[in-house]
Design a protein around this motif. Structure first.
Motif, short mmCIF file in Angstrom:
data_model
loop_
_atom_site.label_atom_id
_atom_site.label_comp_id
_atom_site.label_asym_id
_atom_site.label_seq_id
_atom_site.Cartn_x
_atom_site.Cartn_y
_atom_site.Cartn_z
N VAL A 27 8.38 -1.11 7.78
CA VAL A 27 7.19 -1.86 7.37
C VAL A 27 7.22 -2.11 5.86
CG1 VAL A 27 4.67 -1.79 7.21
CG2 VAL A 27 5.81 -1.03 9.30
N ALA A 28 7.65 -1.11 5.09
CA ALA A 28 7.70 -1.25 3.63
C ALA A 28 8.61 -2.40 3.21
CB ALA A 28 8.16 0.04 2.99
N HIS A 29 9.62 -2.67 4.01
CA HIS A 29 10.56 -3.75 3.69
C HIS A 29 10.25 -5.04 4.44
CE1 HIS A 29 12.82 -0.25 2.16
NE2 HIS A 29 13.34 -1.13 1.33
N GLY A 30 9.01 -5.16 4.92
CA GLY A 30 8.56 -6.42 5.51
C GLY A 30 8.68 -6.52 7.00
N GLY A 31 9.07 -5.44 7.67
CA GLY A 31 9.20 -5.47 9.12
C GLY A 31 7.87 -5.31 9.83
N GLU A 32 7.91 -5.40 11.14
CA GLU A 32 6.69 -5.32 11.93
C GLU A 32 6.24 -3.88 12.08
OE1 GLU A 32 7.14 -7.23 15.67
OE2 GLU A 32 7.42 -9.23 14.82
N GLY A 33 4.92 -3.72 12.23
CA GLY A 33 4.37 -2.40 12.46
C GLY A 33 2.98 -2.28 11.86
N SER A 34 2.27 -1.26 12.27
CA SER A 34 0.92 -1.01 11.80
C SER A 34 0.94 -0.25 10.48
CB SER A 34 0.15 -0.18 12.85
OG SER A 34 -1.11 0.20 12.36
N THR A 35 -0.06 -0.47 9.64
CA THR A 35 -0.21 0.32 8.43
C THR A 35 -1.21 1.47 8.64
OG1 THR A 35 -1.88 -1.22 7.59
CG2 THR A 35 0.40 -1.53 6.83
N LYS A 50 3.82 -2.63 -3.89
CA LYS A 50 2.37 -2.79 -3.91
C LYS A 50 1.63 -1.45 -3.80
CE LYS A 50 2.09 -5.60 -0.39
NZ LYS A 50 1.54 -6.49 0.68
N THR A 51 2.29 -0.42 -3.27
CA THR A 51 1.62 0.88 -3.20
C THR A 51 1.48 1.50 -4.59
OG1 THR A 51 3.73 2.00 -2.72
CG2 THR A 51 2.39 1.30 -0.85
N TYR A 52 2.57 1.55 -5.34
CA TYR A 52 2.53 2.15 -6.68
C TYR A 52 1.71 1.29 -7.63
CZ TYR A 52 6.50 4.47 -4.51
OH TYR A 52 7.30 5.16 -3.64
N LEU A 53 1.96 0.00 -7.61
CA LEU A 53 1.24 -0.90 -8.51
C LEU A 53 -0.24 -0.97 -8.17
CD1 LEU A 53 3.87 -3.78 -8.74
CD2 LEU A 53 3.42 -1.98 -10.42
N GLY A 54 -0.56 -0.87 -6.89
CA GLY A 54 -1.96 -0.89 -6.48
C GLY A 54 -2.71 0.32 -6.99
N ALA A 55 -2.09 1.50 -6.89
CA ALA A 55 -2.74 2.71 -7.40
C ALA A 55 -2.96 2.62 -8.91
CB ALA A 55 -1.90 3.94 -7.05
N GLY A 67 -1.50 3.93 2.19
CA GLY A 67 -0.78 2.73 2.59
C GLY A 67 -1.68 1.75 3.30
N GLU A 68 -2.61 2.27 4.10
CA GLU A 68 -3.55 1.44 4.83
C GLU A 68 -4.40 0.61 3.88
OE1 GLU A 68 -6.59 2.30 8.50
OE2 GLU A 68 -6.73 3.61 6.74
N LEU A 69 -4.85 1.22 2.78
CA LEU A 69 -5.67 0.49 1.80
C LEU A 69 -4.86 -0.48 0.96
CD1 LEU A 69 -8.08 3.19 0.29
CD2 LEU A 69 -8.70 1.25 1.75
N LEU A 70 -3.64 -0.08 0.62
CA LEU A 70 -2.84 -0.85 -0.32
C LEU A 70 -1.95 -1.89 0.36
CD1 LEU A 70 -1.92 2.11 -2.70
CD2 LEU A 70 -3.64 0.32 -3.08
N GLY A 71 -1.90 -1.89 1.68
CA GLY A 71 -1.26 -2.98 2.40
C GLY A 71 0.19 -2.78 2.78
#
Length: 244
Positions: free
Chosen positions: A58-66, A165-170, A154-158
Motif C-alpha cells: 500500500v505504501a508503494h501505491g498498491g491496493e489495500g485498506s489503510t 506522506k506519513t512522515y511529512l504529514g506528522a 497511517g489511516e489519518l495520513l493516507g
C-alpha cells in the motif's frame, strides 16, 4: 549523545515492536483464547509477516485498506485458507475471527515503555507515527498506559510507512521543521525514511525486531548512521533536555 537531539521539540514513535511486544502479546492471547496447544508463535509471526507485506504494498501505491483492523482480518482469513492453517478455519466463525483481530488492540508495552514515555512527556511532545488505525492506537494506549500527546496513524495520513506522506504529514501537523522532530523506531527502514525527510533519528534495540542486525547498529557519534541508539525508552528520556 544528548547534543545529537538538541532542539528537538517532538518525538514520534513507531509502536508495533518499538513500544509494545506484539509477538508475546498476540501469541499468548491466541493460546488463552483457543485453549489449544498449537504453534501460536509461528501463527503470530506469519500474521505479522502478512502485515509487513501488505503495508509495503500500500505504501508503494498498491491496493489495500489503510485500516489495520481491516488488513488484519484480510490476512487472517487468507491464513485460515492456507494449507498450514486451514484445519483451524472451520473452528473460527466470524465472531471468533473478529475477536482474534481485536488482540492487536491489547498489546503489552515493553517493561520500560510506559515509564519512559511519562518521563519523555515532561520534556517534549510525544506521539505515535504508526501504521495502526486510530481506534487501535487509542485502545492500545489505554491498555498499556501509553500517555501520547497526539496520535498520527497511517489511516489519518493516507498511507503506510515508508510512504513520504506519513512522515511529512506528522511534521506538518506538529508545525515545526523536520529537524525539530525525532522518529523513534526499532526498524532501520523506518529511520532511513524519516532521515530522508530531514527528521532526527533514534534507534531502539528490541528483542523481536531487526533480528541479527540490531546489535551492529551505531549512533553517528560511534561512526554509525542514526543520531542516537538506545536500549530502552527510559534511557532515551535520560538523554534529552526539556524542549524550549
Amino acid at each position: 549523545m544528548s547534543n545529537a537531539l538538541q532542539g528537538v521539540e517532538a518525538y514520534v514513535f513507531d509502536v508495533f515492536g518499538t513500544v509494545v511486544d506484539w509477538y508475546g502479546s498476540v501469541s499468548k492471547a491466541l493460546k488463552d483464547f483457543t485453549g489449544q496447544d498449537e504453534d501460536w508463535g509461528s501463527f503470530t509471526q506469519e500474521w505479522r509477516k502478512g502485515y509487513r507485506e501488505y503495508t509495503v504494498r500500500v505504501a508503494h501505491g498498491g491496493e489495500g485498506s489503510t485500516n489495520v483492523d481491516t488488513m488484519h482480518r484480510e490476512i487472517l482469513d487468507s491464513m485460515l485458507e492456507s494449507p498450514r492453517w486451514n484445519y483451524l478455519g472451520p473452528q473460527w466463525d466470524d465472531a471468533k475471527r473478529r475477536e482474534a483481530v481485536s488482540f492487536w488492540h491489547k498489546l503489552d508495552g515493553w517493561p520500560d515503555s510506559s515509564k519512559g514515555l511519562y518521563k519523555l512527556k515532561k520534556k517534549a511532545v510525544i506521539g505515535t507515527l504508526s501504521n495502526g488505525n486510530v481506534r487501535l492506537l487509542v485502545n492500545m494506549a489505554k491498555y498499556a498506559d501509553l500517555p501520547w500527546d497526539v496520535i498520527f496513524s497511517g489511516e489519518l495520513l493516507g498511507s503506510y510507512k515508508p510512504n513520504p506522506k506519513t512522515y511529512l504529514g506528522a511534521v506538518h501537523h506538529l508545525s515545526v521543521p523536520p529537524e525539530k522532530v525525532a522518529m523513534v523506531a526499532a526498524h532501520i527502514y523506518d529511520l532511513h525514511a524519516a532521515a530522508n525527510h530531514g527528521m532526527k533519528t533514534v534507534y531502539v534495540r528490541r528483542a523481536t525486531e531487526d533480528i541479527g542486525i540490531k546489535e551492529s547498529v551505531k549512533s553517528k557519534a560511534e561512526g554509525g548512521e542514526f543520531d542516537v541508539v538506545v536500549n530502552s525508552l527510559e534511557e532515551l528520556a535520560a538523554l534529552i533536555q526539556p524542549s524550549q
